[in-house]
Design a protein around this motif. Structure first.
Motif, PDB file in Angstrom:
ATOM      1  N   SER A  41       6.427 -11.110   5.660  1.00 37.44           N
ATOM      2  CA  SER A  41       5.790  -9.797   5.738  1.00 37.44           C
ATOM      3  C   SER A  41       5.763  -9.444   7.540  1.00 37.44           C
ATOM      4  O   SER A  41       5.808  -8.424   7.790  1.00 37.44           O
ATOM      5  CB  SER A  41       4.569  -9.679   5.303  1.00 37.44           C
ATOM      6  N   THR A  58      10.307  -3.558  11.449  1.00 36.72           N
ATOM      7  CA  THR A  58      10.383  -2.214  11.285  1.00 36.72           C
ATOM      8  C   THR A  58      10.127  -1.550  12.638  1.00 36.72           C
ATOM      9  O   THR A  58      10.800  -0.397  13.018  1.00 36.72           O
ATOM     10  CB  THR A  58       8.960  -2.043  10.380  1.00 36.72           C
ATOM     11  N   LEU A  71       9.010  -0.480   4.148  1.00 34.66           N
ATOM     12  CA  LEU A  71       8.620  -0.378   2.846  1.00 34.66           C
ATOM     13  C   LEU A  71       8.286  -1.902   2.200  1.00 34.66           C
ATOM     14  O   LEU A  71       7.422  -2.351   1.522  1.00 34.66           O
ATOM     15  CB  LEU A  71       9.397   0.369   2.076  1.00 34.66           C
ATOM     16  N   ALA A  72       9.566  -2.726   2.470  1.00 31.71           N
ATOM     17  CA  ALA A  72       9.541  -3.895   1.866  1.00 31.71           C
ATOM     18  C   ALA A  72       8.436  -4.766   2.477  1.00 31.71           C
ATOM     19  O   ALA A  72       7.773  -5.501   2.186  1.00 31.71           O
ATOM     20  CB  ALA A  72      10.890  -4.687   2.557  1.00 31.71           C
ATOM     21  N   VAL A  96       5.487  -3.689   3.721  1.00 30.08           N
ATOM     22  CA  VAL A  96       4.181  -3.367   3.038  1.00 30.08           C
ATOM     23  C   VAL A  96       4.185  -3.986   1.590  1.00 30.08           C
ATOM     24  O   VAL A  96       3.212  -4.557   1.320  1.00 30.08           O
ATOM     25  CB  VAL A  96       4.115  -1.649   2.880  1.00 30.08           C
ATOM     26  N   VAL A  97       5.199  -3.979   0.819  1.00 29.88           N
ATOM     27  CA  VAL A  97       5.336  -4.419  -0.394  1.00 29.88           C
ATOM     28  C   VAL A  97       4.998  -6.094  -0.468  1.00 29.88           C
ATOM     29  O   VAL A  97       3.913  -6.633  -1.102  1.00 29.88           O
ATOM     30  CB  VAL A  97       6.320  -4.118  -1.325  1.00 29.88           C
ATOM     31  N   ILE A  98       5.749  -6.684   0.298  1.00 28.65           N
ATOM     32  CA  ILE A  98       5.699  -8.174   0.647  1.00 28.65           C
ATOM     33  C   ILE A  98       4.300  -8.543   0.961  1.00 28.65           C
ATOM     34  O   ILE A  98       3.628  -9.468   0.574  1.00 28.65           O
ATOM     35  CB  ILE A  98       6.709  -8.753   1.425  1.00 28.65           C
ATOM     36  N   GLY A 119       1.441  -7.001   0.663  1.00 34.99           N
ATOM     37  CA  GLY A 119       0.552  -6.495  -0.302  1.00 34.99           C
ATOM     38  C   GLY A 119       0.409  -8.001  -1.051  1.00 34.99           C
ATOM     39  O   GLY A 119      -0.666  -8.162  -1.858  1.00 34.99           O
ATOM     40  N   LEU A 120       1.609  -8.178  -1.767  1.00 36.01           N
ATOM     41  CA  LEU A 120       1.717  -9.432  -2.851  1.00 36.01           C
ATOM     42  C   LEU A 120       1.062 -10.574  -2.243  1.00 36.01           C
ATOM     43  O   LEU A 120       0.284 -11.360  -2.583  1.00 36.01           O
ATOM     44  CB  LEU A 120       3.393  -9.656  -2.997  1.00 36.01           C
TER      45      LEU A 120
END
Length: 130
Positions: free
Chosen positions: A88, A95, A112-113, A115-117, A119-120
């Motif tokens: 991340s 980014t 987006l990737a 943020v998603v990773i 968050g996980l």
């Protein structure tokens, strides 16, 4: 999913099973329905106990008053969780780099990737291993 020779309890969509090789078939306690259901194979003696006054017997060992097991978290090892956090961080740096290149679509996808990773990784770090 249970296999023959197990006693399983299903609750909140999770199933916990204990191997009982002498049983030969599966006993399933399903607590997810409107009314809890116990599935017992034919040929197994069933005894009903009305209250806590019924005495439980052991084979000479100590009988615990209560045994509780809870499974929480994603079950990720600490190394896997750290890898998610590192990936991340690298994606957040990427980014920034793609934002300076002027490619808005790529910046959006990489962001987006990240943020998603990220968050996980945060969820996995907070929940701990199962």
């Amino acid at each position: 999913m249970t296999r023959d020779g197990e006693v399983a309890v299903r609750q909140h969509g999770q199933e916990t099973a204990v191997a009982t090789p002498g049983l030969g078939e599966t006993v399933l306690v399903d607590a997810d329905g409107d009314e809890p259901t116990v599935h017992v194979p034919t040929g197994v003696a069933v005894e009903y106990h009305d209250g806590a006054g019924d005495e439980l017997k052991t084979d000479g060992g100590r009988l615990a008053d209560r045994t509780e097991v809870a499974a929480e978290g994603f079950g990720l090892e600490a190394d896997e969780t750290r890898r998610l956090a590192y990936i991340s961080a690298v994606l957040f740096v990427a980014t920034g780099w793609t934002a300076s290149s002027g490619n808005a679509v790529m910046t959006g996808l990489v962001g987006l990737a990240a943020v998603v990773i990220g968050g996980l990784a945060c969820l996995a770090l907070r929940s701990g291993p199962a």
